[in-house]
Design a protein around this motif. Sequence first.
Motif, PDB file in Angstrom:
ATOM      1  N   UNK A 126      -7.366  -0.628   4.070  1.00 52.12           N
ATOM      2  CA  UNK A 126      -6.151  -1.142   3.451  1.00 52.12           C
ATOM      3  C   UNK A 126      -6.486  -2.255   2.458  1.00 52.12           C
ATOM      4  N   UNK A 127      -7.412  -3.113   2.832  1.00 49.21           N
ATOM      5  CA  UNK A 127      -7.885  -4.191   1.951  1.00 49.21           C
ATOM      6  C   UNK A 127      -9.405  -4.090   1.878  1.00 49.21           C
ATOM      7  N   UNK A 168      -4.943   9.025  -5.341  1.00 51.40           N
ATOM      8  CA  UNK A 168      -4.030   8.625  -4.273  1.00 51.40           C
ATOM      9  C   UNK A 168      -4.820   8.205  -3.042  1.00 51.40           C
ATOM     10  N   UNK A 169      -4.694   6.940  -2.614  1.00 51.16           N
ATOM     11  CA  UNK A 169      -5.463   6.479  -1.452  1.00 51.16           C
ATOM     12  C   UNK A 169      -4.847   6.975  -0.149  1.00 51.16           C
ATOM     13  N   UNK A 212       0.817  -1.199   0.000  1.00 51.57           N
ATOM     14  CA  UNK A 212       0.000   0.000   0.000  1.00 51.57           C
ATOM     15  C   UNK A 212       0.865   1.269   0.000  1.00 51.57           C
ATOM     16  N   UNK A 213       2.002   1.246   0.691  1.00 59.63           N
ATOM     17  CA  UNK A 213       2.916   2.389   0.655  1.00 59.63           C
ATOM     18  C   UNK A 213       3.361   2.658  -0.782  1.00 59.63           C
ATOM     19  N   UNK A 237      -1.923  -2.720  -7.083  1.00 61.99           N
ATOM     20  CA  UNK A 237      -1.054  -2.679  -5.914  1.00 61.99           C
ATOM     21  C   UNK A 237      -1.588  -3.559  -4.804  1.00 61.99           C
ATOM     22  N   UNK A 238      -2.906  -3.468  -4.571  1.00 57.13           N
ATOM     23  CA  UNK A 238      -3.524  -4.309  -3.555  1.00 57.13           C
ATOM     24  C   UNK A 238      -3.472  -5.778  -3.950  1.00 57.13           C
ATOM     25  N   UNK A 239      -3.837  -6.071  -5.213  1.00 52.86           N
ATOM     26  CA  UNK A 239      -3.873  -7.462  -5.661  1.00 52.86           C
ATOM     27  C   UNK A 239      -2.496  -8.107  -5.603  1.00 52.86           C
TER      28      UNK A 239
END
Length: 495
Positions: free
Chosen positions: A279-280, A219-220, A92-93, A416-418
């Motif tokens: 985050x997820x 941007x999260x 995540x970063x 990015x998460x996946x």
Amino acid sequence: MTITPADERRVAPPRPVAAPATPVAPPRLTRPLKVTLAVLLVAQFMLAVDFSILNVALPAVGQDLGFSLANLQWVATAFALAAAGFTLFFGRIADLVGRKKIFIGSLALLGAASLAGGLATSPAVLLAARVAQGLATAAATPAGLSLLTTSFPEGPLRQRALGVNGALMSAGFTTGAVLGGVLTDLLSWRWAFLINVPVALAVVVVAPTFIKESRPAVRPRLDLPGALTVTSGLLALVYGLTQAGEHGWTDVRAAVGLGAGAVLLVAFFLVERRVAEPLVPLATLRRRTVAWGNVIGLIAFATETSLVYLLTLYLQRSLGFSALAAGLSFGVLGLGTVLGGLLAPRVIARWSARTALIAGGLVQAFFTATLLLLGGTSASMALLLPATFLGGVGNMLVIVGFMVTATSGLPDAEQGLATGLASMSQQVGITMGTPIMSAVVSAAVVGTATASAVRHGVAAALVVNTALVLLGVVLALVFLRPGGRAAGRPEARVR
């Protein structure tokens, strides 16, 4: 005058004949894409090597630096804790600050940590270097995988890239076992660290020119409560597993670690249900391809990497092989994984990722089970070598099928998460497999660990290993529908 339908058909002008469709050329790798792929693959291969390169060298490390026998396992555990615990957080970063920046920065950290480890003169410095190596791996692995999936469009090119990437990752793990023995016997255990330095430097120099920056359009925000709970939970879980492998499942430290890990991961799930930007996102986890693909991937990594541990025990403690000879035996397994990585994209293109998961799992399970026939003489190598080769082919079909399944059908904003989840499954699988199998062997060996007793313990663990592989096959059959995007079916065949 009335015109009948028959008259209309007679007087209607003939329909124009459609021109034959112009065949669409299959996508090709351009020179910049080839360089990008090479840079990413070299980095991922080096990261995979680091997981196993010190396994054979641990006795020499302990003797040179004065590690006690009880504390020597922390050389491996310190790396595993950082690599597995921080993967999702750094994934995540990378979404926040840019995947290219994180990738290059983490490779620079890996090079510096490897130099420090190679020059270490005390246990404290070596352990600090191993923690830094683990953190670099936790950052570089998801960032590199995200860069790969966003650099190559979904379809044949991405499948080929993931196939080669998966093959080199698995081959890197077995290469580490071979390379660690060779370097330790011929030079010094310090070269197991120092060999990373020129490779990391080359990647850091070349990557800025050829790799494009990748980050989500929006941007999260960083979900700090979620990051803290999931990282702490994974750290506790991995710690508990390593202690169980070292001291058995009844050990207090193992029970506390596993219990704390379970509580923290439940807390993470509850946090993700309440925060505005989790985050997820639970919606992503509800995708069957993401959820079950990652479970199957975790099983695939846990079973094959722990098989290397089991066969090391068998070769050294039962057949009396040297560390170098045992390490060289795994070269055949490495060749099998390379072949499987090359075959997997074609299997997926011809049928589906689900087919690769099922067929590969059945092949891996069958040849793992045949290892139960191993005897107490070196004649058993005639069975071990082909069985590990073909089992490696099957395992790599599963790994590439998992990577395609878990990352397909998602926008770049979710890559990015996946890939963070996929990397976490990989790291946790590699980390947890050996402690679990070690605990099974320890429970099965009663009394003195003679050659026969060790062989009995390894056989018990092989049964568990085979059962886990078959569990992955059942999960793919039940929870991943055949055909279509959900099963990872590509739109074009790989040529």
